[in-house]
Design a protein around this motif. Structure first.
Motif, PDB file in Angstrom:
ATOM      1  N   GLY A 120     -27.838  45.613  10.700  1.00 25.65           N
ATOM      2  CA  GLY A 120     -29.099  45.633  11.198  1.00 25.65           C
ATOM      3  C   GLY A 120     -28.709  47.298  11.793  1.00 25.65           C
ATOM      4  O   GLY A 120     -29.970  48.078  11.357  1.00 25.65           O
ATOM      5  N   ASP A 121     -28.013  47.305  12.484  1.00 30.75           N
ATOM      6  CA  ASP A 121     -28.660  48.458  12.950  1.00 30.75           C
ATOM      7  C   ASP A 121     -27.590  49.047  12.375  1.00 30.75           C
ATOM      8  O   ASP A 121     -26.484  49.233  12.468  1.00 30.75           O
ATOM      9  N   LYS A 122     -27.171  50.000  11.645  1.00 30.14           N
ATOM     10  CA  LYS A 122     -27.241  50.477  11.032  1.00 30.14           C
ATOM     11  C   LYS A 122     -26.038  52.009  11.524  1.00 30.14           C
ATOM     12  O   LYS A 122     -25.101  52.302  11.197  1.00 30.14           O
ATOM     13  N   THR A 123     -26.786  51.863  12.392  1.00 30.62           N
ATOM     14  CA  THR A 123     -25.880  53.330  13.539  1.00 30.62           C
ATOM     15  C   THR A 123     -24.622  52.959  13.936  1.00 30.62           C
ATOM     16  O   THR A 123     -23.464  53.690  13.689  1.00 30.62           O
ATOM     17  N   ARG A 124     -24.501  50.754  13.407  1.00 30.99           N
ATOM     18  CA  ARG A 124     -22.953  51.165  13.828  1.00 30.99           C
ATOM     19  C   ARG A 124     -21.764  51.545  13.134  1.00 30.99           C
ATOM     20  O   ARG A 124     -20.626  50.922  13.046  1.00 30.99           O
ATOM     21  N   MET A 125     -22.227  52.356  11.616  1.00 25.91           N
ATOM     22  CA  MET A 125     -21.675  52.183  10.107  1.00 25.91           C
ATOM     23  C   MET A 125     -21.531  53.872  10.398  1.00 25.91           C
ATOM     24  O   MET A 125     -22.573  54.303   9.229  1.00 25.91           O
ATOM     25  N   GLU A 126     -22.004  54.709  11.297  1.00 24.01           N
ATOM     26  CA  GLU A 126     -22.446  56.002  11.381  1.00 24.01           C
ATOM     27  C   GLU A 126     -21.805  57.135   9.873  1.00 24.01           C
ATOM     28  O   GLU A 126     -22.294  57.434   9.526  1.00 24.01           O
ATOM     29  N   ASP A 127     -20.557  56.489   9.806  1.00 23.81           N
ATOM     30  CA  ASP A 127     -19.782  57.235   9.087  1.00 23.81           C
ATOM     31  C   ASP A 127     -20.446  57.023   7.600  1.00 23.81           C
ATOM     32  O   ASP A 127     -20.714  57.689   6.344  1.00 23.81           O
ATOM     33  N   LEU A 128     -19.992  55.428   7.066  1.00 22.61           N
ATOM     34  CA  LEU A 128     -20.682  55.046   5.837  1.00 22.61           C
ATOM     35  C   LEU A 128     -22.067  55.177   5.327  1.00 22.61           C
ATOM     36  O   LEU A 128     -22.543  55.329   4.605  1.00 22.61           O
ATOM     37  N   VAL A 129     -22.872  55.347   6.516  1.00 22.64           N
ATOM     38  CA  VAL A 129     -24.982  55.086   6.191  1.00 22.64           C
ATOM     39  C   VAL A 129     -24.777  57.083   5.712  1.00 22.64           C
ATOM     40  O   VAL A 129     -25.387  56.680   5.081  1.00 22.64           O
ATOM     41  N   LYS A 130     -23.921  57.418   5.792  1.00 24.07           N
ATOM     42  CA  LYS A 130     -24.488  59.103   4.872  1.00 24.07           C
ATOM     43  C   LYS A 130     -23.290  59.276   3.894  1.00 24.07           C
ATOM     44  O   LYS A 130     -23.477  60.287   3.090  1.00 24.07           O
ATOM     45  N   ASP A 131     -21.974  58.425   3.104  1.00 21.83           N
ATOM     46  CA  ASP A 131     -21.480  58.602   2.802  1.00 21.83           C
ATOM     47  C   ASP A 131     -22.347  57.705   1.031  1.00 21.83           C
ATOM     48  O   ASP A 131     -22.862  57.417   0.902  1.00 21.83           O
ATOM     49  N   ASP A 132     -22.278  59.400   0.420  1.00 20.48           N
ATOM     50  CA  ASP A 132     -23.169  58.914  -1.184  1.00 20.48           C
ATOM     51  C   ASP A 132     -22.237  57.816  -1.584  1.00 20.48           C
ATOM     52  O   ASP A 132     -23.261  57.518  -2.465  1.00 20.48           O
ATOM     53  N   ASN A 133     -21.237  57.593  -1.426  1.00 23.11           N
ATOM     54  CA  ASN A 133     -20.548  56.315  -2.389  1.00 23.11           C
ATOM     55  C   ASN A 133     -20.371  54.919  -1.531  1.00 23.11           C
ATOM     56  O   ASN A 133     -19.854  54.089  -2.263  1.00 23.11           O
ATOM     57  N   ALA A 134     -21.426  55.428  -0.966  1.00 17.93           N
ATOM     58  CA  ALA A 134     -20.938  53.364  -0.214  1.00 17.93           C
ATOM     59  C   ALA A 134     -22.978  53.617   0.026  1.00 17.93           C
ATOM     60  O   ALA A 134     -23.566  54.548   0.303  1.00 17.93           O
ATOM     61  N   PHE A 135     -23.331  52.492  -0.219  1.00 18.80           N
ATOM     62  CA  PHE A 135     -24.596  51.416  -0.261  1.00 18.80           C
ATOM     63  C   PHE A 135     -24.602  50.444   1.154  1.00 18.80           C
ATOM     64  O   PHE A 135     -23.637  49.150   0.898  1.00 18.80           O
ATOM     65  N   ILE A 136     -25.407  50.267   1.492  1.00 15.99           N
ATOM     66  CA  ILE A 136     -24.997  49.410   2.431  1.00 15.99           C
ATOM     67  C   ILE A 136     -26.603  48.570   3.005  1.00 15.99           C
ATOM     68  O   ILE A 136     -27.993  49.527   3.088  1.00 15.99           O
ATOM     69  N   ARG A 137     -26.917  47.383   2.663  1.00 16.60           N
ATOM     70  CA  ARG A 137     -28.194  46.413   2.808  1.00 16.60           C
ATOM     71  C   ARG A 137     -28.023  45.547   4.061  1.00 16.60           C
ATOM     72  O   ARG A 137     -27.469  45.005   3.740  1.00 16.60           O
ATOM     73  N   PRO A 138     -28.905  45.439   4.660  1.00 16.71           N
ATOM     74  CA  PRO A 138     -29.309  44.277   5.293  1.00 16.71           C
ATOM     75  C   PRO A 138     -29.665  43.690   4.759  1.00 16.71           C
ATOM     76  O   PRO A 138     -29.743  42.865   3.972  1.00 16.71           O
ATOM     77  N   SER A 139     -28.919  41.986   5.425  1.00 16.72           N
ATOM     78  CA  SER A 139     -29.774  40.587   4.883  1.00 16.72           C
ATOM     79  C   SER A 139     -30.494  39.972   4.490  1.00 16.72           C
ATOM     80  O   SER A 139     -31.615  41.163   5.203  1.00 16.72           O
ATOM     81  N   ALA A 140     -31.549  39.525   4.163  1.00 15.48           N
ATOM     82  CA  ALA A 140     -33.039  39.845   3.659  1.00 15.48           C
ATOM     83  C   ALA A 140     -32.513  38.920   4.543  1.00 15.48           C
ATOM     84  O   ALA A 140     -31.988  38.096   5.437  1.00 15.48           O
ATOM     85  N   SER A 141     -34.561  38.412   4.234  1.00 20.71           N
ATOM     86  CA  SER A 141     -34.321  37.512   5.502  1.00 20.71           C
ATOM     87  C   SER A 141     -34.619  36.104   4.797  1.00 20.71           C
ATOM     88  O   SER A 141     -35.270  36.258   4.022  1.00 20.71           O
ATOM     89  N   GLY A 142     -35.090  35.233   5.715  1.00 22.71           N
ATOM     90  CA  GLY A 142     -35.279  33.827   4.957  1.00 22.71           C
ATOM     91  C   GLY A 142     -35.500  32.575   5.841  1.00 22.71           C
ATOM     92  O   GLY A 142     -34.483  32.408   6.757  1.00 22.71           O
ATOM     93  N   THR A 143     -36.380  31.517   5.433  1.00 22.93           N
ATOM     94  CA  THR A 143     -35.597  30.523   6.188  1.00 22.93           C
ATOM     95  C   THR A 143     -34.910  29.448   6.130  1.00 22.93           C
ATOM     96  O   THR A 143     -34.645  29.090   6.755  1.00 22.93           O
ATOM     97  N   SER A 144     -34.279  29.522   4.741  1.00 19.80           N
ATOM     98  CA  SER A 144     -33.018  29.218   4.270  1.00 19.80           C
ATOM     99  C   SER A 144     -31.736  29.541   4.135  1.00 19.80           C
ATOM    100  O   SER A 144     -31.856  30.771   3.577  1.00 19.80           O
ATOM    101  N   LEU A 145     -30.601  29.681   4.730  1.00 22.09           N
ATOM    102  CA  LEU A 145     -29.541  29.542   4.178  1.00 22.09           C
ATOM    103  C   LEU A 145     -29.570  29.870   2.240  1.00 22.09           C
ATOM    104  O   LEU A 145     -29.018  30.879   1.828  1.00 22.09           O
ATOM    105  N   GLY A 146     -30.486  28.534   1.262  1.00 19.23           N
ATOM    106  CA  GLY A 146     -30.023  28.781   0.282  1.00 19.23           C
ATOM    107  C   GLY A 146     -31.284  29.882  -0.502  1.00 19.23           C
ATOM    108  O   GLY A 146     -30.492  30.850  -0.885  1.00 19.23           O
ATOM    109  N   GLY A 147     -32.068  30.093   0.343  1.00 20.47           N
ATOM    110  CA  GLY A 147     -32.422  31.230  -0.447  1.00 20.47           C
ATOM    111  C   GLY A 147     -31.943  32.903  -0.465  1.00 20.47           C
ATOM    112  O   GLY A 147     -31.884  33.463  -0.909  1.00 20.47           O
ATOM    113  N   VAL A 148     -31.684  32.772   1.398  1.00 20.42           N
ATOM    114  CA  VAL A 148     -30.659  34.183   1.612  1.00 20.42           C
ATOM    115  C   VAL A 148     -29.629  34.305   0.906  1.00 20.42           C
ATOM    116  O   VAL A 148     -30.004  35.977   0.450  1.00 20.42           O
ATOM    117  N   ALA A 149     -28.707  33.322   0.678  1.00 16.58           N
ATOM    118  CA  ALA A 149     -27.823  33.251   0.227  1.00 16.58           C
ATOM    119  C   ALA A 149     -28.112  33.667  -1.368  1.00 16.58           C
ATOM    120  O   ALA A 149     -27.496  34.625  -2.413  1.00 16.58           O
TER     121      ALA A 149
END
Lengths: 358, 358
Positions: free
Chosen positions: B136-165
């Motif tokens: 959630g806190d992308k600042t913890r990956m400060e290098d990677l978040v600025k990296d053109d060859n990297a794409f960071i996406r936090p977890s989808a939200s959802g009430t069930s693990l099945g849905g999130v997965a």
């Protein structure tokens, strides 16, 4: 030790000479008996009158896959319900070889000799294939099977654990309505069946052997975490020393777990079912647990939670079985699985398509 | 270390003076942009052209609960499918505090500096409540978040693990179609989410600390059994000696498990993500695994099995959500739960009644 005894089917009696010819009237009588179908009301009446034949017949309906039988079974359960919920339900598990049958034989006989009425059930989804890896061979409980105050029923068969567990749970209700005040539910120490049994009992007992090296298995699969008591069986003779060491180790392991919702601290006991040692102590421990759980109202709370769990479980099992048993789905599922294998569709697109056929 | 860098959103730039008034035309332009809804075909085109905006928008559709969005998402996935399945999928787990973010930052940056395109996803069903316990806190990956060859996406939200997965699994396909060849899927070392992640990756990496005392947890919940490698992180400074001892212990523990279906013997490595030590060794180990798994065809076999698993999982999740979201069922379920609590009905009778409303 039991108060009453029937003659055993295993006992060799003096031979009787065969009748000369097969009697036609006898055949008719047998046919009639087989075809007599008591109504739901008659079976309920029989169950409440503690008639074991009625109880067995009702359980057979519960275990049937015939929709007519299930309808009748549901009616019977509904009418038995006000007379159920009166027993102590004890789950017993342990890996093969730990001595479950001998323990249940000795423990069950101890209970009946103290005025209890004991029903022994089993949850074993593998029994469809192996036909009775547990409780199938009633000869392993030679005393209990002859005991008028005991009722032994092997595991229902079925392809899914959910189905087998549901049948066992309904059987508990029927047994309670038939006056059984102590229900022992055995399961094998493999697979997910422990979790199912744990969710239908008040007290969960794990049988162990000293130095059997299956400690890791128990921890790994979360079984030790579910246990209210660990009984180290075969704690006799040369084995006693090792059993005492194991007791210390298991006690230490149990303390690593977070406290239970019941507030109960699980205990470790030594027993020898074969030598009939340590059995009263097990029953006393269960009594201690029940006092605590009833005082704190955890007992009722837990049964309520279990009921809610089973409502949802039953619904979800039925949703799945209705879907997968649909002949259109069956055919198309095979096709879609092949297309997934060939990379022609995604699991999600295939799921959409199949759900569209519902 | 990354090859290209964007300016960080976190970087303080010199201020610009505010425009005098809010421009009406600017508002219109923003409105138009917000309302522009690219078609599924346009998004697919964008994804295949490695346009990150198109990828992000498609993932937002996958994560939506709006049926129209989901329909569009399904169409996009179906068209991306022939371009997917091309990456290495690596699951990364570990209890909070083990240094997952730092490890992914260092490991991901190592990979992009070696020409890889890295997508970092997360599976965290708890994120609905805690809003981003991981990634959630992308600042913890400060290098990677600025990296053109990297794409960071936090977890989808959802009430069930099945849905999130499910959403994460569909997102993998989109990322692969957008040219990402290495997918890192992070999950928290609590709950059932590891099992879900394990079922969508080729390689499962467990991060550990020396002497953290969570060994029992790992064994208990079967996580250690799923691991293809254990990386003992923070193996630096005063901690190095303990880490070496832990390595021996974990190696011994891993040998207690039965051989894996892949034929791979899991390995234990030492690393310090913070000091950037041991990272190439982790990547080499994954390479060794991939060689083996591709030689034996286990790689493809495993992905096929995962696909089949996800087909059934998707179906079962949908059967349940369709049922429980039905407003008639919702109302009646509350009533039946109350009746169960009051002992007026059995879970089975209540289930029958509710299933009858379907």
């Amino acid at each position: 030790m039991s108060t009453k005894r029937k003659s055993s089917a295993l006992q060799e009696n003096e031979g009787v000479s065969e009748p000369e010819t097969t009697s036609k009237s006898a055949i008719e009588a047998i046919k009639n008996m087989r075809h007599s179908k008591p109504s739901a009301a008659q079976l309920v009446q029989g169950i409440l009158a503690q008639d074991i034949t009625a109880l067995s017949r009702a359980i057979t309906l519960v275990e049937s896959t015939n929709p007519e039988h299930l309808k009748k079974a549901n009616a019977i359960i509904q009418q038995c319900l006000p007379h159920a919920n009166t027993s102590v339900r004890i789950g017993i598990t342990g890996v093969p070889g730990v001595g479950k049958s001998t323990f249940i034989e000795t423990f069950g006989t101890y209970l009946t000799s103290h005025g209890k009425k004991v029903a022994v059930l089993a949850v074993d989804p593998s029994s469809t294939l192996s036909r009775g890896s547990i409780l199938g061979d009633k000869t392993r409980m030679e005393d209990l099977v002859k005991d008028d105050n005991a009722f032994i029923r092997p595991s229902a068969s079925g392809t899914s654990l959910g189905g087998v567990a549901r049948k066992s749970r309904e059987t508990i209700i029927l047994c309670e309505a038939a006056g059984f005040d102590t229900i022992l539910i055995e399961t094998v120490g493999v697979g997910q069946s422990e979790t199912a049994v744990h969710s239908m009992v008040d007290f969960f007992l794990l049988l162990k052997l000293a130095g059997a090296g299956d400690e890791l298995q128990g921890i790994k699969r979360g079984i030790m975490e579910m246990a209210d008591a660990i009984v180290i069986n075969k704690a006799d003779g040369d084995n006693l020393k090792n059993a005492k060491i194991a007791k210390v180790e298991f006690n230490r392991a149990l303390h690593l777990y977070p406290p239970k919702a019941s507030g109960w601290q699980p205990k470790v006991l030594l027993a020898s079912a074969l030598q009939n040692q340590g059995i009263p102590e097990v029953w006393k421990l269960i009594g201690d647990y029940l006092s605590l759980a009833k005082d704190t109202h955890f007992f009722d709370h837990n049964r309520n939670e279990q009921n809610k769990f089973w409502l949802l479980q039953t619904i979800e099992d039925r949703l799945k079985s209705d879907f997968y048993n649909n002949p259109f789905i069956k055919t198309e599922l095979k096709i879609q699985l092949e297309r997934i294998e060939n990379g022609e569709t995604s699991p999600f697109a295939a799921a959409e398509l199949l759900l569209g056929l519902k």
